[in-house]
Design an enzyme around this catalytic site. Structure first.
Site, PDB file in Angstrom:
ATOM      1  N   ASN A  68      -1.638  10.149  -6.792  1.00 50.80           N
ATOM      2  CA  ASN A  68      -1.699   9.051  -7.864  1.00 50.80           C
ATOM      3  C   ASN A  68      -1.363   9.614  -9.173  1.00 50.80           C
ATOM      4  OD1 ASN A  68      -2.788   7.733  -5.315  1.00 50.80           O
ATOM      5  ND2 ASN A  68      -4.899   7.879  -5.956  1.00 50.80           N
ATOM      6  N   GLY A 117       0.589  -1.249   0.031  1.00 56.25           N
ATOM      7  CA  GLY A 117       0.029  -0.014  -0.089  1.00 56.25           C
ATOM      8  C   GLY A 117       0.929   1.292   0.076  1.00 56.25           C
ATOM      9  N   LYS A 147      -9.770   5.087 -13.101  1.00 57.14           N
ATOM     10  CA  LYS A 147      -9.913   3.891 -12.698  1.00 57.14           C
ATOM     11  C   LYS A 147     -10.444   2.433 -13.516  1.00 57.14           C
ATOM     12  CE  LYS A 147      -8.082   5.321  -8.764  1.00 57.14           C
ATOM     13  NZ  LYS A 147      -6.664   5.343  -8.313  1.00 57.14           N
TER      14      LYS A 147
END
Length: 501
Positions: free
Chosen positions: A248, A219, A389
């Site tokens: 991100n 993570g 995504k």
């Protein structure tokens, strides 16, 4: 041409009965297993790095065992919305132009979380290598953004990529094409931790080599330790850098914002989290809360089952974390050195290909908000959160809804409403190659509110979608949307086959 910092930092079956029932038996057995893995490594820097990773994993593992026995569930009665001073409005910040904050930009580094693969979208290799707009990848657009930033301001803002062992080799090859760009690029790897069996708690790996299914990147909360372990954190501080902007790599809205940077300098805050207003599409996103008088990041995984619906309500929790973070480099160094940098554990249960139940211990980078002095959120416009995504997200960023300039996407001023349409593409569109095969050209969607497409559907060129459009091809049926079609508040179903000529 700025100095290229890459070279210094790029790194490229147990007997389960060993776990004793005596106190400390599991901890001891795991420590023995980890030491055995370390001993197999040849002497040198790679062994030192691996040994440090195993020590960090062991510390996380012992926390897991302790919390499993002694931790108390979240007391929902203590969960409150953030205090007014914990989240301030972006519109209240002093607006600054890039060229007017050049001295501050020279104290900034940009870090992209680049550990993910594109497997969920049917792609091989790093997600950052997926083409998202005009033949350009996430990484291409990011480099253009930083290059433009340096050109306009005269600053030297470096770009840092935190890779995982899954993306490092491919990324190292890709970044070579940017050698002649006006941006310094450096990379480092996040940790590689061993998966462990759910029944015995012992690691699956018997050798330190990276074999599929035995290791995992823990993570993005691992960033702090890995950043420090790489040596890059210390080097940036020595070069006079004070802050790092983290986001991100697939968030195309996460560009350097001069107003937030000025705000960091003016307030002395060690940590600023960009949040934005929650919609029904964001009900699972983490949010800033006040917990027993302390600012915290609350993730849905931490919410007691009886209160999950309460957490999802937009009315009570109005904002969510974009994972755009501005952090003091010296504060990261101080907290990592203290070894009290305990982030909330995310226990991720997985099953291997052969059916073995395993556990991955992970952490989230935003959970560190509780450790930093003056930490707070800034409620930013939705335009700073444009993640890709899925192919439904890809549909939006490739459309005429956005204009591309200097690597940055801007909402088309011809769009009447500043909200983004809801897009739901079915399984036939899930993989990027299938998605691309079903659109001759991206449809025009400036007046679109909602689109749902399921089944075997193909779009010809120059299609316009407006209002609410629902297209459903039932099992065994096929629908072709013809060239030049304009669908305004339409429901299309059945079987329609057309041949372009």
């Amino acid at each position: 041409m700025p100095q290229d910092r890459r070279a210094s930092f790029t790194r490229h079956n147990s007997q389960d009965m060993r776990s004793s029932s005596a106190p400390g038996g599991v901890e001891h057995a795991v420590r023995v297993e980890l030491d055995g893995l370390i001993k197999q490594m040849p002497e040198g820097p790679d062994k030192d790095k691996f040994s440090k990773e195993m020590d960090d994993f062991y510390r996380l593992f012992t926390r897991f065992l302790h919390e499993k026995k002694h931790s108390k569930p979240l007391d929902w009665e203590k969960v409150r919305g953030p205090k007014p001073e914990d989240v301030i409005a972006y519109k209240d910040l002093d607006k600054k132009e890039l060229k007017n904050v050049a001295p501050l930009l020279n104290k900034l580094a940009v870090l992209k979380l680049n550990g993910g693969l594109g497997t969920t979208m049917g792609c091989v290799g790093p997600k950052s290598a997926i083409e998202v707009r005009d033949g350009q990848t996430f990484l291409d657009l990011t480099v253009k953004q930083i290059e433009y930033l340096n050109q306009v301001s005269g600053a030297d803002v470096p770009l840092i990529l935190m890779n995982s062992f899954n993306t490092d080799e491919d990324t190292s090859k890709i970044v070579q094409k940017y050698n002649n760009h006006n941006v310094s690029i450096c990379t480092f790897n996040q940790s590689r931790y061993p998966r462990f069996k759910a029944d015995s708690n012992l690691p699956l790996a018997r050798v330190p080599e990276n074999k599929p299914g035995l290791w995992y990147p823990p993570g993005h909360g691992d960033l702090y330790e890995s950043f420090a372990n790489s040596g890059l954190l210390d080097q940036l501080i020595e070069e006079g850098k004070e802050w790092v902007f983290i986001s991100n790599v697939d968030n195309l809205g996460a560009t350097v914002d001069s107003s937030i940077l000025q705000h960091m300098a003016d307030t002395g805050a060690e940590f600023v989290m960009e949040v934005t207003d929650k919609t029904k599409a964001d009900i699972k996103g983490g949010t800033i809360i006040d917990y027993d008088g302390q600012i915290r990041l609350l993730e849905i995984a931490q919410v007691p089952k009886a209160h999950v619906d309460d957490f999802k309500r937009v009315k009570k929790f109005k904002i969510f974390n974009t994972n755009n973070l501005w952090i003091s480099l010296k504060a990261i160094k101080r907290l990592v050195a203290s070894q009290k940098f305990d982030l909330d554990l995310i226990v991720n249960n997985k099953t291997t290909d052969d059916g073995t139940a395993v556990i991955q211990l992970e952490t989230a980078v935003g959970a560190a908000i509780k450790h930093f002095s003056g930490a707070h959120g800034v409620n930013v416009p939705r335009s700073r959160f444009l993640p890709v995504k899925s192919t439904s997200d890809l549909f939006l960023v490739t459309s005429d809804l956005y204009l591309l300039e200097n690597g940055q996407l801007f909402m088309n001023p011809k769009r009447t409403f500043k909200t983004v349409p809801v897009i739901k593409l079915g399984d036939h569109f899930k993989k990027v190659n299938d998605y691309l095969a079903r659109f001759k050209t991206p449809p025009q969607i400036l007046e679109l509110d909602h689109l749902t497409v399921t089944g075997d559907v193909c779009f010809s060129s120059d299609v316009t979608l407006e209002g609410t459009v629902i297209i459903v091809a039932n099992y065994g049926a096929h629908i072709d949307i013809p060239r030049g079609a304009i669908l305004n508040d339409k429901v299309v179903s059945g079987d329609l086959r057309l041949l372009d000529h």
